[in-house]
Enzyme design. Structure first.
Site, PDB file in Angstrom:
ATOM      1  N   HIS A  95      33.571 -39.965 -69.145  1.00 22.72           N
ATOM      2  CA  HIS A  95      33.973 -39.898 -70.556  1.00 22.72           C
ATOM      3  C   HIS A  95      34.347 -41.285 -71.055  1.00 22.72           C
ATOM      4  O   HIS A  95      33.974 -41.695 -72.163  1.00 22.72           O
ATOM      5  CB  HIS A  95      35.164 -38.947 -70.728  1.00 22.72           C
ATOM      6  CG  HIS A  95      34.803 -37.494 -70.725  1.00 22.72           C
ATOM      7  ND1 HIS A  95      33.773 -36.981 -71.481  1.00 22.72           N
ATOM      8  CD2 HIS A  95      35.343 -36.430 -70.059  1.00 22.72           C
ATOM      9  CE1 HIS A  95      33.693 -35.668 -71.291  1.00 22.72           C
ATOM     10  NE2 HIS A  95      34.628 -35.317 -70.431  1.00 22.72           N
ATOM     11  N   HIS A 147      30.345 -32.698 -73.791  1.00 23.27           N
ATOM     12  CA  HIS A 147      29.820 -32.201 -72.518  1.00 23.27           C
ATOM     13  C   HIS A 147      28.443 -31.605 -72.770  1.00 23.27           C
ATOM     14  O   HIS A 147      28.115 -31.229 -73.893  1.00 23.27           O
ATOM     15  CB  HIS A 147      30.725 -31.103 -71.921  1.00 23.27           C
ATOM     16  CG  HIS A 147      32.122 -31.548 -71.627  1.00 23.27           C
ATOM     17  ND1 HIS A 147      33.114 -31.552 -72.595  1.00 23.27           N
ATOM     18  CD2 HIS A 147      32.695 -32.023 -70.489  1.00 23.27           C
ATOM     19  CE1 HIS A 147      34.237 -32.004 -72.054  1.00 23.27           C
ATOM     20  NE2 HIS A 147      34.012 -32.302 -70.787  1.00 23.27           N
ATOM     21  N   HIS A 155      34.124 -37.236 -63.451  1.00 20.79           N
ATOM     22  CA  HIS A 155      33.855 -36.626 -64.757  1.00 20.79           C
ATOM     23  C   HIS A 155      34.653 -37.340 -65.853  1.00 20.79           C
ATOM     24  O   HIS A 155      34.115 -37.706 -66.904  1.00 20.79           O
ATOM     25  CB  HIS A 155      34.224 -35.143 -64.690  1.00 20.79           C
ATOM     26  CG  HIS A 155      34.147 -34.403 -65.981  1.00 20.79           C
ATOM     27  ND1 HIS A 155      33.137 -33.505 -66.267  1.00 20.79           N
ATOM     28  CD2 HIS A 155      34.963 -34.406 -67.073  1.00 20.79           C
ATOM     29  CE1 HIS A 155      33.333 -32.998 -67.479  1.00 20.79           C
ATOM     30  NE2 HIS A 155      34.439 -33.518 -67.987  1.00 20.79           N
ATOM     31  N   GLU A 156      35.940 -37.562 -65.592  1.00 28.71           N
ATOM     32  CA  GLU A 156      36.794 -38.212 -66.590  1.00 28.71           C
ATOM     33  C   GLU A 156      36.423 -39.693 -66.775  1.00 28.71           C
ATOM     34  O   GLU A 156      36.471 -40.219 -67.888  1.00 28.71           O
ATOM     35  CB  GLU A 156      38.265 -38.082 -66.196  1.00 28.71           C
ATOM     36  CG  GLU A 156      38.769 -36.650 -66.087  1.00 28.71           C
ATOM     37  CD  GLU A 156      38.539 -35.832 -67.352  1.00 28.71           C
ATOM     38  OE1 GLU A 156      38.562 -36.425 -68.457  1.00 28.71           O
ATOM     39  OE2 GLU A 156      38.311 -34.608 -67.242  1.00 28.71           O
TER      40      GLU A 156
END
Length: 395
Positions: free
Chosen positions: A39, A130, A35-36
């Site tokens: 980003h 998100h 997830h990070e």
């Protein structure tokens, strides 16, 4: 000349707090780390403005990438809770790039959609960076932690539309949240007059047991801030239907009358033993049950057989969808609700490794030969194979 790579992120950093990192729960941390990383790759409100049109190699304008959700514009098709309308600095925005728009229309079965809405809650690290959790609850780029997060076609479409990457869409994981749920689901969510109980719980069910939206677990209906306060089933640890047991692959628990194993799913059921020792069984109506699916020539599921033991079973056929069937067997009796969506029950449930993160168990049955990450086994040193069963021979 081409400026397709101009402003493309070239490096990023992720800080991991070792004091909070539990190696025994490494599998649970992997989706968070991915997830990070996403980003850093471009899923950030600070990077959208640098997206490039791949065909022209020209940087897109802000108006081509993202737009505000205007409550007065019916074409935006997204209703916000009343209390949020006053937060002018937290106006909902949507990604409107071509591939994101295309996959959104197909996924939700809503041709009117103009794009996908971004999260309009949370601090600077959450808001706008998100997917809105109400419409993409367990997508890996939703702004809340959920069970069974998936890297769906939504996020792959955004990376494709950034103009920076060649995306292999065959790697997209199935996202059942909101699948074919229609425009009303997308626009109104749990605030619809006809709430879709396949995904949201009614107010009367708050803090009560329910089946998760993908039917993989029994959980509790809880309110989620990032999902506009909607009640969503939060999985209960130890109640995953496809989990392995510490003492075997599949396990039938007579005390709670459910069967946890590789092909089990969650049902609303009061079927229990007629034996006098277990009268409590019929009072709890959310169970994991072992199933066997039958498919037609086009590979569409046409019936689900719920198996209790070698001699007792009941069958839900297409004409039984949403019906409650009464069952009286040799050992068991009660009622069970046939599901409306056979696809969720009959696809995605046959996993290479379980939700409990066991691959092949070692002889002491307390440890495994590998880590289960996104339903794939990553073997420990000394073991190989799809299920980490084979031992590497050393000379």
């Amino acid at each position: 000349g081409s400026n397709i790579h101009k402003n493309r992120p070239l490096m990023g950093a992720i800080s991991i707090n070792k004091s909070r990192f539990n190696i025994d729960k490494f599998e649970e941390s992997v989706p968070i780390i991915i997830h990070e990383i996403f980003h850093n790759l471009g899923f950030s409100k600070n990077l959208y403005k640098h997206f490039v049109n791949k065909e022209t190699s020209i940087q897109m304008t802000k108006e081509q990438i993202r737009k505000k959700v205007d409550e007065n514009d019916q074409n935006n098709l997204f209703q916000i809770k009343e209390e949020k309308k006053e937060k002018k600095d937290k106006k909902a925005r949507m990604i409107i790039t071509s591939m994101v728009q295309e996959v959104a229309k197909k996924h939700f079965n809503c041709e009117a959609l103009k794009g996908l809405v971004l999260e309009n809650e949370g601090g600077s690290g959450t808001y706008g960076s998100h997917w809105e959790a109400r419409i993409a609850y367990n997508e890996i780029m939703a702004g809340l932690h959920s069970d069974n997060p998936v890297i769906s076609i939504f996020t792959l479409a955004l990376f494709h539309d950034s103009g920076w990457y060649n995306v292999d869409f065959s790697k997209a994981m199935p996202l059942y949240w909101g699948k074919n749920a229609g425009c009303d689901f997308y626009i109104n969510g749990c605030h619809s007059e006809n709430i879709n109980t396949e995904f949201f719980c009614k107010k009367s069910r708050e803090n009560k047991k329910a089946c998760s939206h993908d039917k993989s677990s029994i959980g509790i209906c809880r309110s989620h801030k990032f999902a506009d306060g909607c009640l969503i089933v939060e999985n209960t640890k130890g109640e995953e239907c496809t989990r392995n047991q510490p003492f075997g692959t599949n396990f039938f628990n007579l005390a709670s009358f459910d069967y946890k194993g590789e092909t089990s799913k969650c049902f609303s059921s009061t079927i229990g033993s007629s034996h006098f020792m277990y009268p409590v069984l019929k009072t709890e109506n959310k169970r994991c049950q072992k199933i066997e699916c039958t498919f037609d020539k086009s590979n569409n599921p046409i019936q689900i057989k719920i198996v209790f033991d070698s001699s007792d079973s009941i069958v839900c056929k297409e004409e039984d969808k949403e019906k409650t069937l009464e069952y009286k067997g040799k050992t068991y009796s009660g009622e069970i609700e046939c599901p409306i969506n056979f696809d969720i029950y009959c696809s995605g449930g046959y996993k290479k490794c379980s939700n409990l993160n066991y691959c092949t168990l070692k002889e002491n049955l307390k440890e495994s030969n590998g880590k289960c990450i996104f339903d794939k086994c990553f073997c420990d040193k000394g073991f190989i194979g799809e299920d980490c069963l084979k031992i590497v021979k050393t000379i």
